[in-house]
Design a protein around this motif. Structure first.
Motif, PDB file in Angstrom:
ATOM      1  N   GLY A 221       6.918  14.784  -2.981  1.00  0.00           N
ATOM      2  CA  GLY A 221       5.739  15.579  -2.625  1.00  0.00           C
ATOM      3  C   GLY A 221       4.879  14.943  -1.540  1.00  0.00           C
ATOM      4  N   TYR A 222       5.140  13.696  -1.233  1.00  0.00           N
ATOM      5  CA  TYR A 222       4.363  12.993  -0.199  1.00  0.00           C
ATOM      6  C   TYR A 222       5.068  13.169   1.146  1.00  0.00           C
ATOM      7  CZ  TYR A 222       2.024  10.792  -4.186  1.00  0.00           C
ATOM      8  OH  TYR A 222       1.324  10.557  -5.348  1.00  0.00           O
TER       9      TYR A 222
ATOM     10  N   LEU B  87      -2.955   7.416  -0.877  1.00  0.00           N
ATOM     11  CA  LEU B  87      -3.676   6.739   0.210  1.00  0.00           C
ATOM     12  C   LEU B  87      -2.733   6.435   1.374  1.00  0.00           C
ATOM     13  CD1 LEU B  87      -5.852   4.305  -1.949  1.00  0.00           C
ATOM     14  CD2 LEU B  87      -6.724   6.141  -0.485  1.00  0.00           C
ATOM     15  N   VAL B  88      -1.532   5.970   1.052  1.00  0.00           N
ATOM     16  CA  VAL B  88      -0.542   5.699   2.102  1.00  0.00           C
ATOM     17  C   VAL B  88      -0.156   7.012   2.795  1.00  0.00           C
ATOM     18  CG1 VAL B  88       1.795   4.844   2.566  1.00  0.00           C
ATOM     19  CG2 VAL B  88       0.341   3.651   0.903  1.00  0.00           C
ATOM     20  N   ASN B  89       0.050   8.039   1.991  1.00  0.00           N
ATOM     21  CA  ASN B  89       0.436   9.342   2.554  1.00  0.00           C
ATOM     22  C   ASN B  89      -0.646   9.893   3.486  1.00  0.00           C
ATOM     23  OD1 ASN B  89       2.561  11.540   2.322  1.00  0.00           O
ATOM     24  ND2 ASN B  89       0.714  12.718   1.864  1.00  0.00           N
ATOM     25  N   ALA B  90      -1.889   9.801   3.037  1.00  0.00           N
ATOM     26  CA  ALA B  90      -2.999  10.303   3.868  1.00  0.00           C
ATOM     27  C   ALA B  90      -3.058   9.548   5.196  1.00  0.00           C
ATOM     28  CB  ALA B  90      -4.319  10.169   3.110  1.00  0.00           C
ATOM     29  N   HIS B  91      -2.837   8.245   5.127  1.00  0.00           N
ATOM     30  CA  HIS B  91      -2.829   7.449   6.357  1.00  0.00           C
ATOM     31  C   HIS B  91      -1.714   7.912   7.293  1.00  0.00           C
ATOM     32  CE1 HIS B  91      -3.449   3.915   8.903  1.00  0.00           C
ATOM     33  NE2 HIS B  91      -2.139   3.799   8.940  1.00  0.00           N
TER      34      HIS B  91
ATOM     35  N   VAL C 263       7.647  10.760   3.334  1.00  0.00           N
ATOM     36  CA  VAL C 263       9.066  11.128   3.506  1.00  0.00           C
ATOM     37  C   VAL C 263       9.436  11.116   4.991  1.00  0.00           C
ATOM     38  CG1 VAL C 263      10.733  13.007   3.234  1.00  0.00           C
ATOM     39  CG2 VAL C 263       9.182  12.426   1.339  1.00  0.00           C
ATOM     40  N   ASN C 264       8.551  11.645   5.819  1.00  0.00           N
ATOM     41  CA  ASN C 264       8.815  11.674   7.265  1.00  0.00           C
ATOM     42  C   ASN C 264       8.809  10.269   7.882  1.00  0.00           C
ATOM     43  OD1 ASN C 264       9.027  14.450   7.159  1.00  0.00           O
ATOM     44  ND2 ASN C 264       6.882  14.795   7.732  1.00  0.00           N
ATOM     45  N   TRP C 265       7.924   9.442   7.362  1.00  0.00           N
ATOM     46  CA  TRP C 265       7.851   8.047   7.837  1.00  0.00           C
ATOM     47  C   TRP C 265       9.144   7.305   7.483  1.00  0.00           C
ATOM     48  CZ3 TRP C 265       6.742   4.004   3.994  1.00  0.00           C
ATOM     49  CH2 TRP C 265       6.513   2.743   4.528  1.00  0.00           C
TER      50      TRP C 265
END
Lengths: 197, 197
Positions: B174-175, B135-139, B179-181
């Motif tokens: 994998g997220y 959910l955090v990744n999708a956001h 990782v970019n954030w």
């Protein structure tokens, strides 16, 4: 302003209670939770997390009951319930965190097991309850309200799942200060209840 | 202004990180957690809950890392990080609740088991992580920051236990958006790290 709502949800009740106590007009949209309507359009489009409540105030859409309380109190300038002072906000946020974490994973989760058959570890929910309720009780032995010596959104956030704790087999009758605090909440002008409280 | 601090605590790091990013001067008082100093005077007198961090700012004493972030941002008028607008505060509080609940009971709790040997249900910590991280990744696939399209206290509250998730055996590689954030956070002026991040 619409609240996607479930009558039996304590998280939804937090918002209904606050609106009742402060005279904020909100349109309740009942969501058929058992039929999974929270995971279908339009609710899932507003809240991809698939949880209730969801507030739809036009450009502003919010999930999470604590966030909705902060938003509404701030928008309607209910500074008695959510002040602007740094220390006062901090004092309240301590309790919003307790509502999000220990109350959710303690008495709320115990009720989800017993009342709704959710596959959670019941033993753990009792452990969490047995840790947090004495701390809340000890605080209320010296304070009539959770924060600022007056009703605030902290009380609205913490009360619902303590008020319905018995539905999860969590007995609060020995926590006298909590029992007295619940009685004070029920006497507030505008108070509204929910099933089980 | 004193912060009773534990270097290895992500909850303490939330506050150290925010102070570093915003140039707030704070005196760190290391607490010997393994020796139980958080359950003895003077810490237990300031925070009967026996948890760290604790902020001691004279008349204002606060437990709970989220509450401390709100207090400090508000006191020092860091409105970029904690604004006054109702909708903006609501957006941030959504993430403070996630930090208090799902991040605490997911990746943080997994790390408590693996790194500190705490007797928690490891399987449950992985279940919570496996629900919240997508959910955090999708956001973050559609947003550079958790709230308001800029760094806020939401990022300070959620980042520490995601940045140390691998210490609990939670693989975030994998997220990609997460990782970019994390990389963006590490590039912020004033950024400070903690062991394991």
């Amino acid at each position: 302003m619409k609240l996607y709502d479930l009558e039996l949800s304590g998280n939804c009740y937090k918002v209904r209670l606050f609106c009742a106590l402060t005279g904020i007009d909100i349109e309740l949209i009942p969501v058929d939770f058992l039929a999974g309507a929270h995971k279908q359009s339009p609710v899932i489009d507003l809240n991809p997390w698939g949880e209730l409540p969801v507030l739809d105030d036009g450009k502003v859409v919010l999930r999470d009951s604590q966030a909705i309380l902060v938003y509404l109190a701030n928008k309607y300038e209910k500074t008695q319930w959510w002040p602007k002072d740094p220390a006062e906000q901090g004092e309240i946020v301590q309790w919003l965190s307790v509502a999000s974490n220990e109350i959710q994973n303690g008495p709320c989760a115990a009720r989800l097991v017993d009342k709704f058959g959710m596959a959670l570890n019941k033993e753990r929910t009792i452990e969490v309850s047995d840790r947090i309720l004495p701390l809340v009780n000890a605080h209320l032995e010296n304070n009539d309200w959770l924060a600022l010596n007056r009703p605030t959104i902290a009380d609205c956030a913490v009360f619902p799942y303590i008020g319905t704790a018995w539905e999860g087999g969590v007995d609060i009758s020995g926590y006298t200060a909590i029992v007295n605090w619940i009685a004070r909440i029920k006497e507030l002008p505008g108070y509204t209840s929910m099933p089980g409280v």
